[in-house]
Motif scaffolding. Structure first.
Motif, mmCIF file in Angstrom:
data_model
loop_
_atom_site.group_PDB
_atom_site.id
_atom_site.type_symbol
_atom_site.label_atom_id
_atom_site.label_comp_id
_atom_site.label_asym_id
_atom_site.label_seq_id
_atom_site.Cartn_x
_atom_site.Cartn_y
_atom_site.Cartn_z
ATOM 1 N N LEU A 95 -83.840 148.979 19.601
ATOM 2 C CA LEU A 95 -84.293 148.789 20.986
ATOM 3 C C LEU A 95 -83.102 148.592 21.923
ATOM 4 O O LEU A 95 -83.078 149.131 23.037
ATOM 5 C CB LEU A 95 -85.239 147.580 21.075
ATOM 6 C CG LEU A 95 -86.534 147.673 20.258
ATOM 7 C CD1 LEU A 95 -87.406 146.445 20.498
ATOM 8 C CD2 LEU A 95 -87.318 148.940 20.599
ATOM 9 N N GLN B 207 -89.068 140.939 21.703
ATOM 10 C CA GLN B 207 -90.045 142.022 21.544
ATOM 11 C C GLN B 207 -90.496 142.128 20.083
ATOM 12 O O GLN B 207 -91.685 142.196 19.775
ATOM 13 C CB GLN B 207 -89.392 143.339 21.993
ATOM 14 C CG GLN B 207 -90.219 144.572 21.789
ATOM 15 C CD GLN B 207 -91.352 144.687 22.791
ATOM 16 O OE1 GLN B 207 -91.160 145.122 23.901
ATOM 17 N NE2 GLN B 207 -92.537 144.269 22.397
ATOM 18 N N VAL B 208 -89.514 142.110 19.181
ATOM 19 C CA VAL B 208 -89.832 142.243 17.751
ATOM 20 C C VAL B 208 -90.625 141.025 17.274
ATOM 21 O O VAL B 208 -91.590 141.152 16.509
ATOM 22 C CB VAL B 208 -88.532 142.444 16.929
ATOM 23 C CG1 VAL B 208 -88.827 142.391 15.438
ATOM 24 C CG2 VAL B 208 -87.874 143.771 17.291
ATOM 25 N N ASP C 42 -93.593 154.035 21.131
ATOM 26 C CA ASP C 42 -94.267 154.313 22.413
ATOM 27 C C ASP C 42 -95.669 154.870 22.178
ATOM 28 O O ASP C 42 -96.578 154.653 22.978
ATOM 29 C CB ASP C 42 -93.455 155.331 23.231
ATOM 30 C CG ASP C 42 -92.250 154.674 23.891
ATOM 31 O OD1 ASP C 42 -92.208 153.424 23.925
ATOM 32 O OD2 ASP C 42 -91.350 155.405 24.352
ATOM 33 N N ALA D 170 -84.702 145.534 16.286
ATOM 34 C CA ALA D 170 -84.188 144.998 17.556
ATOM 35 C C ALA D 170 -82.946 145.779 17.974
ATOM 36 O O ALA D 170 -82.770 146.113 19.158
ATOM 37 C CB ALA D 170 -83.879 143.509 17.401
ATOM 38 N N ILE E 283 -81.787 147.437 26.546
ATOM 39 C CA ILE E 283 -82.201 146.066 26.868
ATOM 40 C C ILE E 283 -81.259 145.087 26.168
ATOM 41 O O ILE E 283 -80.479 145.479 25.289
ATOM 42 C CB ILE E 283 -83.677 145.789 26.475
ATOM 43 C CG1 ILE E 283 -83.885 145.969 24.963
ATOM 44 C CG2 ILE E 283 -84.612 146.689 27.258
ATOM 45 C CD1 ILE E 283 -85.299 145.620 24.500
ATOM 46 N N GLY F 111 -92.621 139.301 19.031
ATOM 47 C CA GLY F 111 -93.979 139.490 19.555
ATOM 48 C C GLY F 111 -94.798 140.399 18.640
ATOM 49 O O GLY F 111 -95.965 140.127 18.352
ATOM 50 N N TRP F 112 -94.167 141.474 18.165
ATOM 51 C CA TRP F 112 -94.870 142.384 17.231
ATOM 52 C C TRP F 112 -95.239 141.650 15.958
ATOM 53 O O TRP F 112 -96.302 141.849 15.396
ATOM 54 C CB TRP F 112 -93.976 143.573 16.858
ATOM 55 C CG TRP F 112 -93.696 144.517 17.982
ATOM 56 C CD1 TRP F 112 -94.425 144.700 19.125
ATOM 57 C CD2 TRP F 112 -92.584 145.408 18.073
ATOM 58 N NE1 TRP F 112 -93.839 145.654 19.912
ATOM 59 C CE2 TRP F 112 -92.709 146.110 19.292
ATOM 60 C CE3 TRP F 112 -91.499 145.690 17.253
ATOM 61 C CZ2 TRP F 112 -91.787 147.074 19.702
ATOM 62 C CZ3 TRP F 112 -90.584 146.652 17.646
ATOM 63 C CH2 TRP F 112 -90.728 147.328 18.865
ATOM 64 N N GLU G 191 -83.816 140.126 24.618
ATOM 65 C CA GLU G 191 -85.102 140.778 24.936
ATOM 66 C C GLU G 191 -85.631 141.546 23.721
ATOM 67 O O GLU G 191 -86.832 141.533 23.432
ATOM 68 C CB GLU G 191 -84.916 141.753 26.106
ATOM 69 C CG GLU G 191 -84.746 141.079 27.448
ATOM 70 C CD GLU G 191 -84.313 142.072 28.535
ATOM 71 O OE1 GLU G 191 -84.813 141.938 29.651
ATOM 72 O OE2 GLU G 191 -83.474 142.967 28.251
ATOM 73 N N ALA G 192 -84.695 142.210 23.025
ATOM 74 C CA ALA G 192 -85.111 143.013 21.866
ATOM 75 C C ALA G 192 -85.677 142.115 20.764
ATOM 76 O O ALA G 192 -86.726 142.418 20.174
ATOM 77 C CB ALA G 192 -83.918 143.815 21.345
#
Ligand SMILES: Cc1cc2nc3c(=O)[nH]c(=O)nc-3n(C[C@H](O)[C@H](O)[C@H](O)COP(=O)(O)OP(=O)(O)OC[C@H]3O[C@@H](n4cnc5c(N)ncnc54)[C@H](O)[C@@H]3O)c2cc1C
Length: 368
Positions: A338, A352-353, A313, A335, A344, A355-356, A348-349
């Motif tokens: 998360l 997200q990972v 965060d 993941a 989540i 994307g990073w 989704e997790a």
């Protein structure tokens, strides 16, 4: 006066630098050593940045050249057809005598075996293969022609380029004796046992694995010698006074504890000093050899999931470095954190990972 620019330092044109020091940091088990090696080299002048790798062109191990010369019935001081004008002994010392080439394996009638990078030792080296050829001296020229130049070995920069005339490497060294001969990595043997001698090095840039210049927090996850690039990050930040916290999650085998005592972290003293100086904000060591059961870096991330989320965060960048198994599992471990902490879905997790990973916020470096 010749004003043409000097040729760049590269694998074909390496720089000879002195091995200034080699310190055994930990012996996790017989034949499983970690060393801190210092080269008298100027990383900045070589253009080597934290996160980059140093290529080392290794000479053959002691005994390998003599063994091949004897197995082929050659005279070390005389040239052979495959060696051009060079004496066989000098020529062989620049060849790859540890990892047998496909051509040599085929000539010996052996199925190509996985190399030492992917297989657990013991692995036959070129001398083992040559010694297995019954009429080797009669085929000496054909055998020599299968020996390619020594392949460069990669070691991550483990110091800051701002440290003058000092370039550190953290080196794993695994000496074992088999069939009356010492077996070990060629480059690690040179770096750890030949202090005062020269090593031929060149830079290997790794632009995907660099310190952020915005002072972001760093979540650094490493196993074994994978601490090397993070040591460079921490020393660089310590010397520049760059802002940003750093949390190291370190997996290792540790050393000592033979009499039933606690095993010790290889870099315990360094970690304490880095915590005291502020270049490291937090360290969690996961030892795979604990008496009460192994602990791994993935479990540390799970255990401290709320802290991981706090750091993320706050914008932390995530880096993982070390053996393939660990590095490739880090995306999944993050993941899972998360999922557990944010509630989540797994999909989704994972997205997200990913994307990073795509944006470079999660950077992975595998020591394969
Ligand atoms: C980008 C990158 C960065 C890296 N950074 C580092 C780093 O900072 N530190 C680090 O330690 N490693 C690092 N590595 C891994 C390192 O490059 C390899 O482990 C390399 O093979 C070491 O070279 P070597 O000459 O010492 O061993 P090699 O000669 O290549 O041998 C590999 C292994 O096999 C064993 N072996 C070889 N021949 C035999 C035989 N005949 N019988 C039994 N065993 C044998 C050796 O003991 C050694 O452990 C990195 C790799 C990459 C790709």
């Amino acid at each position: 006066m010749d004003t043409s620019p000097l040729p760049a330092i590269s694998a074909r044109n390496p720089q000879q630098v002195r091995i200034a020091a080699a310190e055994l940091v930990a012996r996790a088990a017989p034949g499983h050593e970690t060393w801190l090696v210092s080269l008298a080299a100027d990383a900045a002048a070589l253009g080597i940045e934290p996160g980059d790798t140093v290529g080392v062109i290794p000479p053959a191990l002691a005994g390998q050249v003599e063994g091949v010369v004897a197995a082929l019935g050659l005279v070390p001081g005389s040239p052979a057809r495959a060696t051009g004008d060079q004496p066989v002994g000098a020529w062989l010392s620049t060849r790859e005598l540890s990892i047998p080439s496909m051509k040599l394996l085929r000539l010996a009638g052996l199925a190509p075996a996985p190399g030492p990078h992917s297989a657990a030792p013991p692995v036959p080296d070129a001398l083992d293969v040559i010694a297995s050829i019954p009429d080797a001296p009669a085929q000496a020229d054909a055998i020599l022609a299968t020996l390619r130049p020594a392949a460069p070995r990669a070691f991550s920069l483990a110091s800051s380029p701002r440290e003058e005339e000092r370039l550190d490497l953290i080196v794993g060294h695994h000496p074992t004796e088999r069939e009356g001969r010492m077996r070990a990595g060629v480059a690690s043997s040179l770096l750890t046992t030949a202090v005062g001698a020269n090593a031929a090095i060149f830079p290997i840039p790794n632009p995907q694995f660099r310190l952020p210049d915005d002072g972001s927090d760093l979540l650094l996850i490493a196993t074994g010698t994978g601490y090397g690039p993070f040591r460079a990050f921490l020393r660089e930040r310590g010397l520049t006074g760059a802002p940003g916290r750093a949390w190291l999650v370190y997996g290792e085998r540790g050393s000592g504890g033979e009499g039933g005592g606690e095993r010790r972290s290889a870099f315990e003293d360094e970690f304490s000093a880095a915590l005291a100086s502020g270049s490291l904000s937090r360290v969690d060591v996961a030892m795979s050899t604990r008496q009460d059961g192994p602990r791994y870096v993935q479990e540390v991330l799970q255990e401290f999931g709320p802290d991981v989320v706090d750091w993320l965060d706050a914008g932390a960048r995530i880096y993982a470095c070390g053996n393939a198994g660990m590095v490739e599992s880090i995306g999944g471990a993050l993941a899972q954190v998360l999922v557990d902490e944010l509630g989540i879905s797994a999909g989704e997790a994972v997205a997200q990972v990913e994307g990073w990973r795509e944006s470079g916020r999660l950077a992975l470096d595998v020591f394969a």
